[in-house]
Write an enzyme that holds these catalytic residues in place. Structure first.
Site, PDB file in Angstrom:
ATOM      1  N   LYS A  42       0.784  -1.197   0.459  1.00 39.69           N
ATOM      2  CA  LYS A  42       0.070  -0.229   0.417  1.00 39.69           C
ATOM      3  C   LYS A  42       0.377   1.307  -0.123  1.00 39.69           C
ATOM      4  CE  LYS A  42      -3.503  -2.579   2.464  1.00 39.69           C
ATOM      5  NZ  LYS A  42      -4.142  -3.324   4.082  1.00 39.69           N
ATOM      6  N   VAL A  85      -7.462   1.016   9.486  1.00 38.44           N
ATOM      7  CA  VAL A  85      -6.725   0.086  10.431  1.00 38.44           C
ATOM      8  C   VAL A  85      -6.410  -1.645   9.798  1.00 38.44           C
ATOM      9  CG1 VAL A  85      -7.168  -0.625  12.731  1.00 38.44           C
ATOM     10  CG2 VAL A  85      -8.159   1.394  12.265  1.00 38.44           C
ATOM     11  N   GLN A  86      -5.176  -1.935   9.752  1.00 43.41           N
ATOM     12  CA  GLN A  86      -4.730  -3.205   9.524  1.00 43.41           C
ATOM     13  C   GLN A  86      -5.207  -4.127  10.230  1.00 43.41           C
ATOM     14  OE1 GLN A  86      -2.730  -3.430   6.530  1.00 43.41           O
ATOM     15  NE2 GLN A  86      -3.365  -5.163   6.824  1.00 43.41           N
ATOM     16  N   ASP A 111     -11.812   2.444   3.757  1.00 38.71           N
ATOM     17  CA  ASP A 111     -11.963   0.941   3.774  1.00 38.71           C
ATOM     18  C   ASP A 111     -13.290   0.309   4.118  1.00 38.71           C
ATOM     19  OD1 ASP A 111     -10.239  -1.082   3.552  1.00 38.71           O
ATOM     20  OD2 ASP A 111      -8.758  -1.048   5.898  1.00 38.71           O
ATOM     21  N   GLY A 371      -9.804  52.213  24.889  1.00 36.60           N
ATOM     22  CA  GLY A 371     -10.215  50.613  23.839  1.00 36.60           C
ATOM     23  C   GLY A 371      -9.370  50.168  23.178  1.00 36.60           C
TER      24      GLY A 371
END
Length: 921
Positions: A42, A85-86, A111, A371
């Protein structure tokens, strides 16, 4: 083909949005060999296409909480567009895999494994979800055959969440008639024989026989199985779920194993990542925040500040953090409305371009103030909530001394406030308390050192400073630095001679030269001069000392000027607290307290995040005095804010007192150390102050204004514009465009406001505009915001007023003549002596921080307008070596805050119902 197409899409993205890259994150738990192999595939594909891929590897000891924390951080990272997430998770800890996959933000779940994406797919919302990569790759392969899916009979073998179930849904919503088979299907061969399209994901080697397949069918084999093969070196070979050799004789198209579905799955992961990046670009312009602004409900007459503040419901501060692009692990929450920001954010953003840098200052004010804080807040509310620009305000934290004194709070006012104002004005996150503790630790160390040196021999001192532990003596790092400073290049404590021990243990502080005082964040008049050491345990050693207010501590100035923890620690070590009897400077490092100070201040160095009434972000950090210090908020807050707003955004900060003091120090001290370069000066002016400078009666806090200030008087006003002219000239000395903000009061007439605007433009201001932000919030500062936008595009040829290499006297003279309008300076004897001492000690090349009255351009607060021809008396000069400047005391200028003018009677209390604060600051 897919990869080539994606590569071209990424190139087009980069051309359209320079600096942008699709981002993919891969989270792995453990170190499985097969997972490592898949991840490398990948990463290689991502690099080939031009996707920025980040592999995050947690150890196999990671807990579920560890994984969820990492996921939360990646969910919030705007640079991550796709996130997987593998699986499987390689850990011996109990982790709920479904909980983990569902924690991934659906818009980043490339995924397609989260319940939300699965639900959208099953419902047919194909354009609003991510599809699991293997089914998506299978559909792409089917499309490549040219066979129309519509009306075809499809059979899917397998019902897993990853392949079978989503494949069924995908075929169904592409108008196929779909049958799902599984291990319990009794007529499997019969069902396979009906399929025009067959997708197999059963996980059983060569389960589907060639003779089952309908002639001309499309066969997609998702299986990866190992079977024994003695001809292979490994003793096994990879096969699919379909008996390939016989099936290929019947099928019109069939995917091989390996080399069929696998590479397409990786390609689809890349495609989903690019699609996610495209969606991100459609929804968010790079660098452009998406902020929920609060809409004000304006009332007339304007209620009290605390009533307005309490009527506003602030956004949760974690929402503000997300809106401006901070990551969860960069934010430490202190309740619902304030947070600290980790300095790691600055490192993460270091390659981002800075935004436009704007400093708000003012003309020489009345004792009531004109101010500046209100204008700072009004300007950012206008730029953010009304013009939809990325904008940050960076302001000082107020001291509780003035807050509980006559001045009151410093959160702004009217409909331009930092909220909640009671949190802002009181403890905030405890930074000032940390400074109090650190400062007083130094003070205690000074007196303790003098006491012990008076009462002990060299050897006794040495035994206490370098004690024997288990028969061994060892110098600490800070003691090694002391030895090196003394020219003693030894690291063995037993190797020092008697003379070297004497030099090492004795600082020999001259009590008459101690400049370091104890501090307290309260105006307590009876602590201004005290005697310490009255206890019998001090053996008769006593001296006169005093308490100062905490924000006058050099530690506060160091906090404001440091550009990181290491720099702050180095500055602490350089702080000079006294001189020895031989005239040598004694530092905090000599006392051995540098590390302890860093420990006490390790949290205080993180900027505090809050928000305005209209929901724009604010950093509140540091609050050094504007007379004996430089009067500006922290360098770190400005630097982080400039990165967060991006190149087209704005950071608006405020300089204390008038332009002759706070602005000059902002340029010559703060910008010199920070390396930042300002784009615009906003100079706040009021009709009231200009009438005072024109010869009007004294303006006194707590006393009604004389009628000269409440009735139109154009001549008085025109006379007073000499101060406005001079302060505009002062800003232009530094090469920065000036926009004058005329802060309108209800007693001002249209003719008076128009006259100030005219005079400002004639004096060289880039623009001058009337502002009504106190009563109208950001809407009342829209003209100012637009003027600032235009001015930020104008050339800014920023330059310092002086070179620090000039002699001390020359630098003081330059400031006095060019900024104040003095004819010359006069150094009184004590100041002359200090010039010689500091030059000899090597401090002559430090910048100058003039401690002068803020009520006049001269040293005399009664001299209004723009006086000239006067001689500026320099009474004394002191050194803040750690902060990095010398501060001359001009005339009768006091280094202490104003004393309370009346007995204490505070109209403030807790609300019995809500528990909030009721009353006035």
């Amino acid at each position: 083909q897919v990869r080539d197409r994606l590569k071209q899409q990424v190139v087009e993205m980069k051309e359209k949005f320079p600096g942008f890259r699709p981002g993919l994150a891969i989270l792995q738990v453990g170190n499985r060999d097969d997972s490592n192999l898949y991840i490398n595939m990948k990463l290689k594909a991502a690099a080939e296409i031009g996707i920025s891929a980040n592999h995050i590897k947690l150890p196999n000891t990671a807990t579920e909480a560890d994984v969820l924390k990492c996921i939360a951080s990646l969910n919030a990272d705007p640079a991550v567009h796709g996130f997987i997430v593998q699986l499987p998770l390689d850990t011996d800890k109990p982790i709920n895999t479904e909980k983990i996959t569902n924690a991934v933000a659906p818009e980043k779940d490339v995924d397609g494994l989260s319940s939300i994406n699965a639900g959208k797919l099953s419902r047919g919302d194909l354009g609003d979800c991510f599809i699991p990569c293997t089914p998506k790759g299978c559909m792409e392969l089917i499309r490549q055959t040219g066979v129309q899916v519509t009306g075809k009979r499809a059979v899917v073998i397998g019902r897993s969440k990853i392949v079978g179930a989503p494949m069924h849904d995908l075929l169904l919503w592409n108008n196929a008639t779909v049958t799902t088979c599984h291990s319990k299907t009794s007529t499997l061969a019969e069902e396979v024989g009906k399929a025009d399209i067959l997708v197999v994901a059963a996980g059983k080697a060569e389960m589907v026989k060639g003779e089952w397949i309908k002639p001309g069918a499309i066969v997609i084999d998702c299986g990866i199985n190992h079977v024994p093969d003695s001809t292979k070196a490994s003793g096994k070979r990879v096969v699919g779920d379909v008996a390939y050799n016989t099936a290929k004789e019947k099928a019109s198209y069939i995917t091989p194993v390996p080399g069929g579905v696998g590479p397409m799955t990786v390609a689809m992961l890349m495609q989903s990542t690019v699609e996610s990046a495209q969606r991100f670009l459609e929804k968010f312009k790079p660098g452009k925040w998406t902020i929920q602004y609060n809409q004000l409900t304006l009332q007339m007459p304007v209620p009290s500040d605390i009533e307005i503040s309490r009527s506003c419901i602030p956004k949760p501060i974690e929402q503000v953090a997300v809106e401006v692009g901070l990551l969860p692990d960069e934010v430490e929450l202190y309740g619902q409305t304030k947070a600290k920001v980790q300095l790691s954010a600055l490192n993460r953003l270091k390659n981002q371009p800075d935004g436009k840098y704007v400093v708000v200052t003012g003309i020489t004010p009345t004792p009531l103030g004109e101010g500046k804080s209100t204008t700072t807040v009004g300007l950012v509310q206008a730029l953010g909530a009304h013009l939809h620009q990325n904008v940050f305000a960076c302001v000082r934290q107020p001291s509780q001394g003035p807050t509980f004194g006559i001045k009151g709070g410093a959160a702004g006012g009217g409909y331009c406030q930092v909220v909640p104002m009671e949190e802002f004005n009181l403890h905030l996150t405890g930074d000032i308390h940390a400074i109090t503790a650190a400062n007083n630790l130094v003070a205690a160390a000074i007196d303790a050192r003098i006491f012990h040196e008076l009462t002990q021999s060299d050897q006794a001192l040495y035994n206490r400073l370098v004690p024997s532990v288990n028969g061994m003596r060892k110098f600490s790092d800070i003691q090694i630095r002391r030895l090196q400073k003394l020219g003693i290049n030894k690291t063995d404590p037993t190797a020092l001679t008697k003379e070297e021990i004497n030099s090492f243990v004795r600082l020999d502080i001259d009590p008459g030269t101690i400049t370091w005082q104890r501090v307290l964040d309260t105006n307590d008049r009876f602590l201004r001069k005290i005697t310490i050491g009255q206890s019998p345990t001090e053996k008769g050693f006593s001296r006169t000392a005093q308490f100062d207010i905490t924000v006058s501590s050099e530690i506060m100035a160091v906090l404001a000027l440091a550009d990181g923890l290491d720099d702050m620690k180095k500055r602490f070590g350089k702080m000079v607290v006294a001189s020895s009897k031989k005239g040598q400077p004694v530092t905090a490092d000599d006392l051995g307290v540098t590390g302890a100070l860093a420990v006490l201040m390790k949290d205080a160095i993180k900027p505090n995040l809050m928000q305005t009434l209209e929901g724009t972000p604010v950093f509140v950090h540091a609050g050094p005095f504007a007379n004996i210090a430089h009067g500006n908020s922290s360098v770190l807050a400005d630097k982080i804010a400039l990165k967060l707003v991006g190149k087209d955004g704005f950071v608006v900060t405020e300089a204390g007192f008038g332009a002759d003091i706070g602005m000059e120090k902002f340029f010559d001290i703060k910008c010199r150390y920070s390396g930042l370069r300002p784009h615009v000066v906003v100079l706040v002016a009021t009709v009231r102050a200009l009438k005072m400078h024109g010869g009007g009666p004294a303006v006194t806090a707590g006393v009604p204004l004389p009628r000269e200030y409440t009735e139109e008087n154009l001549q008085l006003l025109a006379n007073g514009c000499s101060n406005l002219n001079k302060q505009i000239q002062n800003a232009r000395l530094f090469g920065v465009p000036v926009v004058v903000a005329v802060n309108a009061f209800k007693t001002d007439t249209k003719a008076e406001l128009a006259l100030v605007v005219q005079k400002a433009k004639e004096a060289g201001a880039f623009d001058a505009v009337e502002c009504t932000h106190w009563a109208e919030g950001g809407k009342g500062a829209l003209a100012l915001a637009r003027a600032v936008q235009r001015a930020s595009q104008a050339p800014s040829n920023f330059r310092f007023l002086y070179n620090t290499e000039l002699p001390i006297v020359d630098k003081i003279r330059l400031i006095a003549q060019q900024v104040y309008g003095a004819r010359d300076i006069e150094l009184l004897p004590e100041a002359q002596e200090k010039v010689a001492v500091y030059t000899k000690q090597g401090f002559g090349n430090l910048p100058i921080c003039m401690a002068k009255t803020h009520l006049s351009l001269s040293h005399d607060p009664e001299q209004k307008g723009a006086p000239t021809g006067f001689v500026l008396p320099i009474r004394d000069i002191r050194a803040s070596v750690g902060a990095g400047f010398l501060y001359p005391l001009v005339g009768t200028m006091s280094t202490m805050p104003g004393l309370p003018t009346r007995p204490c009677f505070y109209d403030i209390d807790l609300d019995p119902v809500s528990g909030g604060v009721n009353g006035l600051f």
